[in-house]
Design a protein around this motif. Structure first.
Motif: not given
Length: 227
Positions: A85-90, A94-95, A188-190, A210-212
């Motif tokens: 899941g965290r690889e998908v989030a990465g 990036e997008t 949602d990701l933001v 992640w935010y930074s």
């Protein structure tokens, strides 16, 4: 066009709103950038384009977003869904970082846990007031889209309390089911990333930056703002 989602930590009284925004003439390119990533996730990982990416579920290994987890996330016969899941989030982060014409932002407020709904309501009202000022400064109009069914009347009350002669946000917030909206899933990701930055603990330490690392480049204020 502004797509908003909420997050936070109810146990501590933290309320967070995160959003993406863009001019209407960027709608096609923003959506295309996200859909290109979703198609890549389908090709590489078997994650259906229509499958909702709800951050809190898949980054914590609770959401089974694919039937074909990569071998690198299988060890001794065990599937490591959190790592997957965290690889998908990465890829999704990036997008967001690279999408031209996209702006992201987030605001937060800390209140008493028992008064969370009131905290969220007041924070949303102040956020809309800020949108109004920003739109007026650009001599623009805006639409707000939110996750949900619109049953919470406080959002409607906030919008209808604006002075019609001067208001810049058109209509009430338009509520959309996140399962069918790629753009709300981006918001949602933001929101989740902002919450992970603000409410750091061992279980979400992996997302503390992640935010930074990803959002700040698209956020004119560079970090979540207390409002």
């Amino acid at each position: 066009m502004i797509y908003v989602d909420d997050s936070g930590h109810p146990q501590s009284g933290l309320a967070v709103y995160g959003w993406i925004e863009f001019r209407p003439d960027h709608w096609r390119s923003v959506l295309r950038a996200w859909l290109d990533t979703r198609k890549a996730l389908w090709r590489e990982f078997g994650v259906p384009v229509t499958k909702e990416l709800h951050t809190t579920e898949y980054v914590n290994g609770r959401g089974r977003i694919s039937k074909r987890i990569p071998d690198r996330h299988i060890h001794d016969g065990h599937e490591y869904w959190k790592d997957f899941g965290r690889e998908v989030a990465g890829d999704c982060l990036e997008t967001l970082r690279c999408t031209e014409g996209l702006i992201v932002g987030s605001v937060y407020r800390r209140g008493k846990p028992k008064e969370l709904m009131s905290t969220k309501r007041d924070l949303y009202a102040d956020l809309v007031a800020r949108f109004e000022l920003e739109l007026a400064a650009r001599d623009s109009l805006g639409l707000i889209f939110m996750d949900g069914d619109g049953s919470d009347s406080s959002y409607r009350t906030t919008h209808r309390g604006l002075a019609l002669a001067n208001r810049r946000v058109i209509e009430d917030a338009i509520h959309i089911d996140s399962s069918g909206s790629q753009l709300v899933q981006m918001a949602d990701l933001v929101a989740w990333s902002a919450s992970a930055k603000l409410d750091q603990h061992p279980k979400n330490q992996f997302a503390a930056r992640w935010y930074s690392d990803y959002m700040a480049e698209r956020d004119p204020r560079r970090e979540p703002q207390e409002l």
